[in-house]
Design a protein around this motif. Structure first.
Motif, short mmCIF file in Angstrom:
data_model
loop_
_atom_site.label_atom_id
_atom_site.label_comp_id
_atom_site.label_asym_id
_atom_site.label_seq_id
_atom_site.Cartn_x
_atom_site.Cartn_y
_atom_site.Cartn_z
N VAL A 18 0.82 -1.32 0.05
CA VAL A 18 -0.16 -0.11 -0.02
C VAL A 18 0.93 1.46 -0.09
CG1 VAL A 18 -1.84 1.35 1.29
CG2 VAL A 18 -1.87 -1.19 1.09
N ILE A 19 0.55 2.07 -0.92
CA ILE A 19 1.14 3.24 -1.16
C ILE A 19 0.74 4.47 -0.05
CG2 ILE A 19 1.89 5.24 -2.57
CD1 ILE A 19 1.70 3.22 -4.96
N LYS A 20 1.84 4.87 0.39
CA LYS A 20 1.53 6.00 1.50
C LYS A 20 1.79 7.53 1.10
CE LYS A 20 3.03 5.66 5.84
NZ LYS A 20 3.92 5.40 6.88
N LYS A 21 2.87 7.69 0.29
CA LYS A 21 3.36 9.05 -0.24
C LYS A 21 4.28 8.67 -1.38
CE LYS A 21 5.59 10.66 3.41
NZ LYS A 21 6.28 11.60 4.32
N GLU A 76 -10.19 5.02 -0.76
CA GLU A 76 -9.39 4.38 -1.63
C GLU A 76 -7.90 4.33 -1.32
OE1 GLU A 76 -10.29 1.62 -3.57
OE2 GLU A 76 -12.17 1.81 -4.16
N TRP A 77 -7.25 3.23 -1.11
CA TRP A 77 -5.67 3.31 -1.01
C TRP A 77 -4.84 2.84 -2.22
CZ3 TRP A 77 -3.03 5.66 2.76
CH2 TRP A 77 -3.61 5.97 3.92
N SER A 78 -4.06 3.33 -2.78
CA SER A 78 -3.26 3.00 -3.98
C SER A 78 -2.51 1.96 -3.39
CB SER A 78 -2.48 4.00 -4.69
OG SER A 78 -3.24 5.17 -5.31
N GLU A 79 -2.38 0.73 -4.59
CA GLU A 79 -1.56 -0.39 -4.12
C GLU A 79 -0.75 -0.91 -5.20
OE1 GLU A 79 -4.70 -3.85 -4.02
OE2 GLU A 79 -4.64 -2.59 -2.61
N GLY A 111 2.89 -0.97 -12.15
CA GLY A 111 1.75 -1.05 -12.39
C GLY A 111 0.78 -0.72 -10.87
N ILE A 112 0.17 0.15 -10.76
CA ILE A 112 -0.53 0.77 -9.51
C ILE A 112 -2.10 0.57 -9.56
CG2 ILE A 112 -0.61 2.39 -8.05
CD1 ILE A 112 2.27 3.16 -8.52
N TYR A 118 -6.37 1.81 -13.07
CA TYR A 118 -5.09 0.98 -12.92
C TYR A 118 -4.21 1.88 -14.02
CZ TYR A 118 -1.66 -2.40 -13.33
OH TYR A 118 -0.39 -3.15 -13.65
N ASN A 119 -3.08 2.36 -13.35
CA ASN A 119 -2.01 3.25 -13.82
C ASN A 119 -0.81 2.59 -13.95
OD1 ASN A 119 -3.79 5.61 -14.21
ND2 ASN A 119 -3.53 6.20 -12.13
#
Length: 149
Positions: A18-21, A76-79, A111-112, A118-119
């Protein structure tokens, strides 16, 4: 390696982290991604999860190109979903000679999953590193954040 091949990899073993920053530093030509790296899946049901995670920083240095489509969505949290270290690509071939300045460049693909979108991110840099924090935490799907183990 064809595009279809490397986009299915997870070379950096980031899946579900999980991406925080995200920090882009133009002055130092670096990008940092602070995230919670999954070190063990404790439980994964159809619609919920529990993971052991460690805080981590993925740093890209000597960045000569970055395509960073990124979005944030409510609740949502990006992962991370996929990652690849690409030794040869059209993107590397297009880097101007003066940007190479006798450096061996690498193409890193990320890929995130940003929730509903999806980016795909591409970074061309001279080096990358991953630093893991010392403590393990439990991360639940409700994101009532981290519980120290």
């Amino acid at each position: 390696m064809s595009i279809e091949d490397y986009k299915n990899n997870d070379d950096l073993q980031l899946y579900d982290s999980v991406i925080k920053k995200l920090i882009v530093d133009h002055e130092n030509k670096s990008i940092e991604i602070h995230f919670l790296k999954v070190v063990e899946r404790v439980d994964r049901g159809e619609h919920n999860f529990t993971y052991k995670v460690r805080e981590a920083i993925l740093t890209f240095s000597g960045v000569v190109y970055a395509n960073l489509p990124y979005c944030m969505e409510f609740d949502e949290w990006s992962e991370f979903y996929r990652s690849a270290i690409v030794k040869s690509s059209r993107m590397l071939e297009r880097v101007p000679e003066q940007a190479k300045s006798n450096k061996l460049l690498q193409h890193i693909y990320l890929g995130i999953d940003n929730g509903n979108e999806y980016n795909q991110q591409d970074i061309v840099c001279s080096s990358y590193s991953m630093e893991l924090g010392p403590n393990e935490y439990i991360l639940h799907d409700d994101f009532e954040w981290l519980y120290e183990e």
